[in-house]
Design a protein around this motif. Structure first.
Motif, mmCIF file in Angstrom:
data_model
loop_
_atom_site.group_PDB
_atom_site.id
_atom_site.type_symbol
_atom_site.label_atom_id
_atom_site.label_comp_id
_atom_site.label_asym_id
_atom_site.label_seq_id
_atom_site.Cartn_x
_atom_site.Cartn_y
_atom_site.Cartn_z
ATOM 1 N N LEU A 24 0.826 -1.211 0.000
ATOM 2 C CA LEU A 24 0.000 0.000 0.000
ATOM 3 C C LEU A 24 0.861 1.261 0.000
ATOM 4 O O LEU A 24 0.543 2.232 -0.700
ATOM 5 C CB LEU A 24 -0.944 -0.006 1.195
ATOM 6 N N ARG A 25 1.927 1.258 0.761
ATOM 7 C CA ARG A 25 2.829 2.423 0.756
ATOM 8 C C ARG A 25 3.386 2.668 -0.643
ATOM 9 O O ARG A 25 3.542 3.816 -1.063
ATOM 10 C CB ARG A 25 3.967 2.218 1.739
ATOM 11 N N ARG A 26 3.699 1.597 -1.352
ATOM 12 C CA ARG A 26 4.214 1.743 -2.718
ATOM 13 C C ARG A 26 3.190 2.426 -3.623
ATOM 14 O O ARG A 26 3.566 3.040 -4.618
ATOM 15 C CB ARG A 26 4.599 0.389 -3.291
ATOM 16 N N LEU A 27 1.918 2.296 -3.278
ATOM 17 C CA LEU A 27 0.857 2.957 -4.048
ATOM 18 C C LEU A 27 0.574 4.370 -3.549
ATOM 19 O O LEU A 27 -0.307 5.044 -4.084
ATOM 20 C CB LEU A 27 -0.431 2.127 -3.989
ATOM 21 N N GLY A 28 1.280 4.791 -2.507
ATOM 22 C CA GLY A 28 1.072 6.129 -1.972
ATOM 23 C C GLY A 28 -0.001 6.234 -0.914
ATOM 24 O O GLY A 28 -0.385 7.335 -0.516
ATOM 25 N N VAL A 29 -0.495 5.098 -0.434
ATOM 26 C CA VAL A 29 -1.509 5.101 0.621
ATOM 27 C C VAL A 29 -0.846 5.423 1.955
ATOM 28 O O VAL A 29 0.238 4.905 2.258
ATOM 29 C CB VAL A 29 -2.223 3.723 0.694
ATOM 30 N N GLN A 30 -1.484 6.284 2.751
ATOM 31 C CA GLN A 30 -1.013 6.560 4.107
ATOM 32 C C GLN A 30 -1.493 5.406 4.993
ATOM 33 O O GLN A 30 -2.691 5.150 5.062
ATOM 34 C CB GLN A 30 -1.597 7.871 4.629
#
Length: 161
Positions: free
Chosen positions: A137-143
């Motif tokens: 998820l972080r790789r997708l920019g999700v906080q």
């Protein structure tokens, strides 16, 4: 309305490895009543049963699992990496489908931990690191937040709206 991906166990669903749950937490239930919550247990979604043997990432780094560099192993020694990666991929699809920019995931989980993970020795040792789904998820920019960071997640939500 912003949607929020939430670990199903934090909503009181009995999907933990030992068949238990956490929560439910008032803020999460409030968001759920508003129709914001997209619940997911990546481990169950990835094909693992409930209950299931405890699992840890060798070295505690979920991004390395995504990159095929290390494995997630059960306490019995089985390589369960494929199920963890499959669950992370389902989370990625949900993020894209719903335009999710915030997730609240279970701390210290080999899937969901956002700050710390167990080191793979099954001795209770925590290391700085994140679970497989949290890393994806972080790789997708999700906080990505955990259950002890609900105030921070609420603030992030206010800033997005």
């Amino acid at each position: 309305m912003e949607k929020i991906l939430v670990s199903a166990c934090l909503l009181g669903q009995a999907v933990r490895y030992d068949g238990g749950a956490h929560g439910p937490f008032a803020e999460l239930l409030h968001w759920q009543a508003q129709g914001r919550v997209v619940p997911l247990c990546p481990e169950v979604a990835g094909g693992l049963p409930t209950p299931r043997p405890a699992a840890e990432i060798l070295g505690g780094q979920g991004a390395q699992v995504l990159d095929g560099l290390v494995q997630v192993r059960s306490i019995e020694g089985a390589d369960v990496s494929a199920a963890f990666v499959a669950g992370a991929q389902i989370a990625e699809r949900l993020v894209q489908q719903h335009g999710i920019r915030i997730a609240v995931l279970k701390a210290r989980s080999p899937s969901c931990g956002n700050r710390h993970s167990y080191d793979g020795s099954f001795s209770g040792n925590l290391v700085a690191g994140e679970g497989v789904t949290a890393a994806a998820l972080r790789r997708l920019g999700v906080q990505v937040f955990n259950e002890s960071e609900l105030q921070e997640a609420a603030q992030a939500l206010r800033l997005l709206e």
